[in-house]
Design an enzyme around this catalytic site. Sequence first.
Site, PDB file in Angstrom:
ATOM      1  N   LYS A 157       3.255   4.417  -1.063  1.00  0.00           N
ATOM      2  CA  LYS A 157       3.469   5.444  -2.141  1.00  0.00           C
ATOM      3  C   LYS A 157       4.830   5.997  -1.992  1.00  0.00           C
ATOM      4  CE  LYS A 157      -0.959   5.060  -1.663  1.00  0.00           C
ATOM      5  NZ  LYS A 157      -1.806   4.728  -0.320  1.00  0.00           N
TER       6      LYS A 157
ATOM      7  N   ASP B 218      -0.523  18.089  19.753  1.00  0.00           N
ATOM      8  CA  ASP B 218       0.016  19.322  20.201  1.00  0.00           C
ATOM      9  C   ASP B 218       0.726  20.223  19.676  1.00  0.00           C
ATOM     10  OD1 ASP B 218      -0.803  17.965  22.745  1.00  0.00           O
ATOM     11  OD2 ASP B 218       1.109  17.007  23.128  1.00  0.00           O
TER      12      ASP B 218
ATOM     13  N   HIS C 192       0.721  -1.250  -0.059  1.00  0.00           N
ATOM     14  CA  HIS C 192      -0.107  -0.157  -0.102  1.00  0.00           C
ATOM     15  C   HIS C 192       0.879   1.161  -0.066  1.00  0.00           C
ATOM     16  CE1 HIS C 192      -3.206   2.511   1.816  1.00  0.00           C
ATOM     17  NE2 HIS C 192      -3.807   2.209   0.637  1.00  0.00           N
TER      18      HIS C 192
ATOM     19  N   LYS D 272      -4.349  11.062   5.122  1.00  0.00           N
ATOM     20  CA  LYS D 272      -3.965  10.486   6.325  1.00  0.00           C
ATOM     21  C   LYS D 272      -3.087  11.195   7.309  1.00  0.00           C
ATOM     22  CE  LYS D 272      -5.180   7.385   2.783  1.00  0.00           C
ATOM     23  NZ  LYS D 272      -4.834   6.089   2.829  1.00  0.00           N
TER      24      LYS D 272
ATOM     25  N   ASP E 284      17.600  10.088  -6.642  1.00  0.00           N
ATOM     26  CA  ASP E 284      19.073  10.075  -6.230  1.00  0.00           C
ATOM     27  C   ASP E 284      19.322   9.668  -4.874  1.00  0.00           C
ATOM     28  OD1 ASP E 284      19.733  10.761  -8.908  1.00  0.00           O
ATOM     29  OD2 ASP E 284      19.662  12.806  -8.618  1.00  0.00           O
TER      30      ASP E 284
ATOM     31  N   HIS F 112      -8.964  12.017   1.339  1.00  0.00           N
ATOM     32  CA  HIS F 112      -8.219  10.662   1.425  1.00  0.00           C
ATOM     33  C   HIS F 112      -6.940  10.930   2.206  1.00  0.00           C
ATOM     34  CE1 HIS F 112      -5.535   7.524  -0.681  1.00  0.00           C
ATOM     35  NE2 HIS F 112      -6.678   6.898  -0.502  1.00  0.00           N
TER      36      HIS F 112
END
Length: 498
Positions: free
Chosen positions: A202, A423, A200, A418, A207, A416
């Site tokens: 991404k 704090d 899952h 996440k 470099d 979408h």
Amino acid sequence: MVWILWLYLINTLLMLIVAIREVRRPAKALNWLAICLVFPVIGFVFYLSITNPIRISHERLTSPHSESDTLPDSFSRSAFVIAHSLRHLSVYGLRNGRVQVLMNGIETYERLMESIKSALNSIDLEYFIYRDDQIGRCITDLLIERAKAGVRVRFVRDGWGSRKFPRTQIIRMMDAGIECRTVFPVRFPWVLSNWNYRDHCKIVVIDGKEAFTGGINIGYEYTGLKPNVGFWRDTHLRIIGEAAGDLRTIFNIHWNIASPERVKVRAQKNTLVENVQKPIEGLRVAVSGQAAEWASELGNLSGNVIDTATNTEALRNAYMQSFEGNPGIPTQVIREVYFICLTQAIKTLDITNPYFVPDADIIMAIKTAVARGVRVRLMVPHHSDQKFVDLASRTYFGELLEAGVHIYQYNKGMLHAKVMIIDGEIAEVGAANYDMRSFRLNYEVCEVIYSTDVARELTEQFERDLTHSVPLRIGDLLHRSLPQRIMEQGARLLSPMI
């Protein structure tokens, strides 16, 4: 009738095996025992097919750094405790670097393609979803051009999430010299026992010094311009510094478990390609048709975003820890990261997540945070692209509202992102959701960032998202119909397996 007795005895033995194997996860064990009762023997075969992987990496990425790797004194006690508690779960401990927060698909793709264009030595890409649409073709063309220019390009896709990526494009990429692999391809033997385990992540690393990670895959819907999808709110990160090397380490682990593509390529000599600007222009053409209509929401392609970011070109100094969720090890790393952040917050917690189906421990961590006096705000989509998850999520909201959690449902489009902000100086951004799949079954990645500037930028975006959200009240839950409640409870019953 003797065969019925034998079937009963065999099924009882198989159920005992399930109970022993899942003794640490009673909710999951109960669900599978119920399935085995309803479907004798067949239920056990189904259980093995999705919980008995034949090729899973069991390598745990742990930090070799000592306890001397600490934050500056300017950080609060909660930041010190979280950084110290998470050090043994992180890839290489606490890192220093710079972070750019990217708030939508268009600016993420433009920034990503500019970085790919400037690559000198290597490009590593890993995506759960990589589509062959307007966006995917632009990036694929640029990768091919960089490979022909002598840059080493490694491309990893998930076998299920990117199952529709055409073979012809893989052949084009490999003809150009790109190394292509797939994590658990949908073919024998992986389809028999690894189909429920997914990559899952991404991740893009340029470099070894610059990296991208977050919630945005490669696809036209992430631009927010796809007509049948609508507006898309997401969050991604561009990272420069040591943490980029940590993401490359994670990439290498996943590269080693991935399967090389089974295609024949033509021997072809790489030649330098001069016009590497063409795919960037192609991206502009791909999104220009509807960009004017959505300009007030997304901004233009020059980076002047009106509704979803403040200063998108700003690189913020930050300390970072990188984490990998790995289904091959007993420790649920991402779940522990979330739990520690939730339990150590002192003042505020702002959580944004599209698929909220946590376990009892995460729920208790959120409720006890409120009991300590922490202001907790949870933002979820009013309607996500996963209807089953929507049903299961709603069964958790009642007890959270009673505990004092402020819940908001995002109405503008698909939420979408996440993100968790703790704090006002700590932020978690990644690809993982609050569900058992992200905690136990997926390869996942996330970053915990210690920076008041990054936390402030993400908090400002949270406040903007609130203007497109409606607060959820107890009364809203009480007015649900009986069939609705039954469907929601049924979805929750199956949630440990999704």
